[in-house]
Design a protein around this motif. Structure first.
Motif, PDB file in Angstrom:
ATOM      1  N   GLY A 119       0.517  -1.183  -0.095  1.00  0.00           N
ATOM      2  CA  GLY A 119      -0.057   0.210   0.004  1.00  0.00           C
ATOM      3  C   GLY A 119       0.963   1.320  -0.069  1.00  0.00           C
ATOM      4  O   GLY A 119       0.398   2.294   0.433  1.00  0.00           O
ATOM      5  N   LEU A 120       1.951   1.244  -0.868  1.00  0.00           N
ATOM      6  CA  LEU A 120       2.921   2.403  -0.965  1.00  0.00           C
ATOM      7  C   LEU A 120       2.313   3.764  -1.343  1.00  0.00           C
ATOM      8  O   LEU A 120       2.581   4.751  -0.864  1.00  0.00           O
ATOM      9  N   ASN A 121       1.156   3.523  -1.995  1.00  0.00           N
ATOM     10  CA  ASN A 121       0.331   4.694  -2.440  1.00  0.00           C
ATOM     11  C   ASN A 121      -0.407   5.473  -1.401  1.00  0.00           C
ATOM     12  O   ASN A 121      -0.535   6.806  -1.751  1.00  0.00           O
ATOM     13  N   LYS A 122      -0.490   4.885  -0.270  1.00  0.00           N
ATOM     14  CA  LYS A 122      -1.188   5.664   1.023  1.00  0.00           C
ATOM     15  C   LYS A 122      -0.009   6.158   1.799  1.00  0.00           C
ATOM     16  O   LYS A 122      -0.491   6.995   2.840  1.00  0.00           O
ATOM     17  N   ARG A 123       1.125   5.980   1.384  1.00  0.00           N
ATOM     18  CA  ARG A 123       2.077   6.665   2.187  1.00  0.00           C
ATOM     19  C   ARG A 123       2.188   8.133   1.958  1.00  0.00           C
ATOM     20  O   ARG A 123       2.104   8.580   1.023  1.00  0.00           O
ATOM     21  N   GLN A 124       2.491   8.942   3.177  1.00  0.00           N
ATOM     22  CA  GLN A 124       2.618  10.622   3.154  1.00  0.00           C
ATOM     23  C   GLN A 124       3.602  10.853   2.255  1.00  0.00           C
ATOM     24  O   GLN A 124       3.236  12.037   1.242  1.00  0.00           O
ATOM     25  N   ALA A 125       4.714  10.190   1.980  1.00  0.00           N
ATOM     26  CA  ALA A 125       5.735  10.769   0.754  1.00  0.00           C
ATOM     27  C   ALA A 125       5.141  10.661  -0.430  1.00  0.00           C
ATOM     28  O   ALA A 125       5.806  11.378  -1.236  1.00  0.00           O
ATOM     29  N   VAL A 126       4.245  10.161  -0.717  1.00  0.00           N
ATOM     30  CA  VAL A 126       3.701  10.113  -2.205  1.00  0.00           C
ATOM     31  C   VAL A 126       3.240  11.407  -2.653  1.00  0.00           C
ATOM     32  O   VAL A 126       3.011  11.788  -3.892  1.00  0.00           O
ATOM     33  N   SER A 127       2.894  12.199  -1.860  1.00  0.00           N
ATOM     34  CA  SER A 127       2.386  13.652  -2.030  1.00  0.00           C
ATOM     35  C   SER A 127       3.346  14.648  -2.451  1.00  0.00           C
ATOM     36  O   SER A 127       3.269  15.748  -2.798  1.00  0.00           O
ATOM     37  N   LYS A 128       4.527  14.298  -2.362  1.00  0.00           N
ATOM     38  CA  LYS A 128       5.925  14.961  -2.973  1.00  0.00           C
ATOM     39  C   LYS A 128       5.642  15.264  -4.287  1.00  0.00           C
ATOM     40  O   LYS A 128       4.861  14.326  -5.245  1.00  0.00           O
ATOM     41  N   GLU A 129       6.422  16.265  -4.741  1.00  0.00           N
ATOM     42  CA  GLU A 129       6.135  16.533  -6.397  1.00  0.00           C
ATOM     43  C   GLU A 129       6.991  15.469  -7.231  1.00  0.00           C
ATOM     44  O   GLU A 129       7.861  14.839  -6.835  1.00  0.00           O
ATOM     45  N   ASN A 130       6.292  15.036  -8.224  1.00  0.00           N
ATOM     46  CA  ASN A 130       6.848  14.198  -9.221  1.00  0.00           C
ATOM     47  C   ASN A 130       8.443  14.197  -9.403  1.00  0.00           C
ATOM     48  O   ASN A 130       8.667  15.574  -9.744  1.00  0.00           O
ATOM     49  N   LEU A 131       9.141  13.261  -9.490  1.00  0.00           N
ATOM     50  CA  LEU A 131      10.406  13.291  -9.905  1.00  0.00           C
ATOM     51  C   LEU A 131      10.676  13.164 -11.386  1.00  0.00           C
ATOM     52  O   LEU A 131       9.721  12.479 -12.140  1.00  0.00           O
ATOM     53  N   ALA A 132      11.709  13.836 -12.239  1.00  0.00           N
ATOM     54  CA  ALA A 132      11.996  13.797 -13.440  1.00  0.00           C
ATOM     55  C   ALA A 132      12.937  12.590 -13.571  1.00  0.00           C
ATOM     56  O   ALA A 132      14.007  12.514 -13.134  1.00  0.00           O
ATOM     57  N   ILE A 133      12.320  11.561 -14.296  1.00  0.00           N
ATOM     58  CA  ILE A 133      13.003  10.375 -14.587  1.00  0.00           C
ATOM     59  C   ILE A 133      13.099  10.243 -16.050  1.00  0.00           C
ATOM     60  O   ILE A 133      12.157   9.753 -16.900  1.00  0.00           O
ATOM     61  N   PRO A 134      14.207  10.366 -16.887  1.00  0.00           N
ATOM     62  CA  PRO A 134      14.345  10.413 -18.227  1.00  0.00           C
ATOM     63  C   PRO A 134      13.943   9.215 -18.955  1.00  0.00           C
ATOM     64  O   PRO A 134      13.246   9.427 -20.064  1.00  0.00           O
ATOM     65  N   ASP A 135      13.908   8.228 -18.260  1.00  0.00           N
ATOM     66  CA  ASP A 135      13.673   6.831 -19.018  1.00  0.00           C
ATOM     67  C   ASP A 135      12.394   6.281 -18.569  1.00  0.00           C
ATOM     68  O   ASP A 135      11.892   5.221 -19.075  1.00  0.00           O
ATOM     69  N   VAL A 136      11.495   7.001 -17.673  1.00  0.00           N
ATOM     70  CA  VAL A 136      10.190   6.644 -17.533  1.00  0.00           C
ATOM     71  C   VAL A 136       9.168   7.891 -17.698  1.00  0.00           C
ATOM     72  O   VAL A 136       9.044   8.581 -16.805  1.00  0.00           O
ATOM     73  N   PRO A 137       8.769   8.139 -18.838  1.00  0.00           N
ATOM     74  CA  PRO A 137       7.883   9.046 -19.262  1.00  0.00           C
ATOM     75  C   PRO A 137       6.346   8.815 -18.696  1.00  0.00           C
ATOM     76  O   PRO A 137       6.198   7.908 -18.250  1.00  0.00           O
ATOM     77  N   ALA A 138       5.704   9.906 -18.660  1.00  0.00           N
ATOM     78  CA  ALA A 138       4.386   9.781 -18.078  1.00  0.00           C
ATOM     79  C   ALA A 138       3.523   8.799 -18.626  1.00  0.00           C
ATOM     80  O   ALA A 138       2.326   8.190 -18.101  1.00  0.00           O
ATOM     81  N   SER A 139       3.825   8.552 -19.839  1.00  0.00           N
ATOM     82  CA  SER A 139       2.961   7.573 -20.904  1.00  0.00           C
ATOM     83  C   SER A 139       3.267   6.236 -20.392  1.00  0.00           C
ATOM     84  O   SER A 139       2.687   5.233 -20.679  1.00  0.00           O
ATOM     85  N   HIS A 140       4.591   6.092 -19.648  1.00  0.00           N
ATOM     86  CA  HIS A 140       4.904   4.526 -19.410  1.00  0.00           C
ATOM     87  C   HIS A 140       3.903   3.926 -18.451  1.00  0.00           C
ATOM     88  O   HIS A 140       3.232   4.447 -17.521  1.00  0.00           O
ATOM     89  N   TRP A 141       3.608   2.780 -18.742  1.00  0.00           N
ATOM     90  CA  TRP A 141       2.582   1.886 -17.910  1.00  0.00           C
ATOM     91  C   TRP A 141       2.802   1.870 -16.259  1.00  0.00           C
ATOM     92  O   TRP A 141       1.616   2.057 -15.507  1.00  0.00           O
ATOM     93  N   ALA A 142       3.831   2.032 -15.904  1.00  0.00           N
ATOM     94  CA  ALA A 142       4.222   1.748 -14.283  1.00  0.00           C
ATOM     95  C   ALA A 142       4.708   3.299 -14.007  1.00  0.00           C
ATOM     96  O   ALA A 142       5.317   3.166 -12.736  1.00  0.00           O
ATOM     97  N   PHE A 143       4.567   4.105 -14.539  1.00  0.00           N
ATOM     98  CA  PHE A 143       4.834   5.654 -14.247  1.00  0.00           C
ATOM     99  C   PHE A 143       4.674   6.004 -12.580  1.00  0.00           C
ATOM    100  O   PHE A 143       5.376   6.558 -11.975  1.00  0.00           O
ATOM    101  N   ASN A 144       3.204   5.782 -12.346  1.00  0.00           N
ATOM    102  CA  ASN A 144       2.769   6.243 -10.844  1.00  0.00           C
ATOM    103  C   ASN A 144       3.669   5.402 -10.142  1.00  0.00           C
ATOM    104  O   ASN A 144       3.884   5.660  -8.935  1.00  0.00           O
ATOM    105  N   ASP A 145       3.606   3.982 -10.128  1.00  0.00           N
ATOM    106  CA  ASP A 145       4.285   3.176  -9.224  1.00  0.00           C
ATOM    107  C   ASP A 145       5.541   3.313  -9.317  1.00  0.00           C
ATOM    108  O   ASP A 145       6.056   3.327  -8.017  1.00  0.00           O
ATOM    109  N   ILE A 146       6.392   3.699 -10.234  1.00  0.00           N
ATOM    110  CA  ILE A 146       7.832   3.928 -10.019  1.00  0.00           C
ATOM    111  C   ILE A 146       7.972   5.154  -9.358  1.00  0.00           C
ATOM    112  O   ILE A 146       8.930   5.158  -8.396  1.00  0.00           O
ATOM    113  N   GLN A 147       7.278   6.319  -9.778  1.00  0.00           N
ATOM    114  CA  GLN A 147       7.400   7.437  -8.724  1.00  0.00           C
ATOM    115  C   GLN A 147       6.791   7.218  -7.369  1.00  0.00           C
ATOM    116  O   GLN A 147       7.824   7.773  -6.418  1.00  0.00           O
ATOM    117  N   THR A 148       6.178   6.321  -7.122  1.00  0.00           N
ATOM    118  CA  THR A 148       5.493   5.873  -5.595  1.00  0.00           C
ATOM    119  C   THR A 148       6.815   5.184  -5.059  1.00  0.00           C
ATOM    120  O   THR A 148       7.378   5.613  -3.784  1.00  0.00           O
TER     121      THR A 148
END
Length: 226
Positions: free
Chosen positions: A74-103
């Motif tokens: 349940g990592l998406n429920k942790r407080q740290a998830v509210s931080k601003e998204n990180l810039a990850i060159p090889d994981v664009p927003a269109s990537h299927w796991a974008f949100n999970d990788i950000q988390t």
């Protein structure tokens, strides 16, 4: 004539060698209990493929592991998830796991590489997967002597990378670790879907055994508090 017969026999033997060799090598089967797979798919921590099969021997990528960790803990429920998204060159927003990788990056469960790249398609070793699981579960701060004692029963414990020893000792001490018949951890081998399913099923069983509210023991004939 006899020489020709011998030659023909040798040719026939050589032609059949692959089939003979194949017959002598038993098919490898996964040692992961099927109920482990059923347990983790039932709670949707992992899923079957579109054909309904689990494919326990398939290797796991970093993106896949990130997605699994988010679901299991349940990592998406942790407080740290509210931080601003990180810039990850090889994981664009269109990537299927974008949100999970950000988390997993925001919660420090997984780390990026130099240049803030994640390498989502890179396969994960067993040492890496166990260390990431332990990071989400909570790594026990064993002293080095205790870590060495916990891992000593495994014949290949010397091959465990130094950075993963405490994490793997945590997983082993909690009874979540799967090994081969000889007790080898095989930390440098690629982790499989079956390996992940086994560890998660043991973690799930631990959760199910723990009551949500601790029961307060009743002491007979105890004096009441004023």
């Amino acid at each position: 004539m006899r020489q020709l017969s011998i030659t023909l026999s040798l040719v026939a033997l050589l032609q059949n060698l692959p089939a003979i060799a194949q017959a002598q090598v038993p098919e490898t089967t996964s040692e992961i209990p099927s109920d482990s797979i059923q347990q983790v798919t039932a709670v949707k921590w992992m899923t079957n493929f579109s054909d309904g099969k689990f494919y326990s021997e398939r290797l796991v990528s970093r993106a896949e592991l990130a997605s699994i960790m988010v679901k299991a803990f349940g990592l998406n429920k942790r407080q740290a998830v509210s931080k601003e998204n990180l810039a990850i060159p090889d994981v664009p927003a269109s990537h299927w796991a974008f949100n999970d990788i950000q988390t997993v990056l925001k919660t420090d469960i997984m780390k990026g590489y130099r240049g803030n790249e994640f390498f989502p398609n890179q396969k994960v070793t067993r040492a890496e997967a166990l260390a990431i699981f332990a990071q989400a579960y909570g790594v026990f701060q064993f002293p080095d002597d205790a870590v060495n004692e916990i891992l000593a029963s495994h014949p290949d414990e010397k091959s465990i990378p130094t950075w993963a020893r405490k994490a793997i000792a945590t997983v082993a001490s909690e009874g979540f670790l799967n090994t081969d018949a000889q007790g080898n951890i095989s930390p440098l081998k690629p982790v499989t879907r079956g390996d992940i399913a086994y560890v998660l099923s043991k973690y799930l069983q631990r959760q199910q055994r723990q009551p949500e509210t601790p029961e307060i023991p009743v002491i007979p004939d105890s004096p009441q508090s004023p």
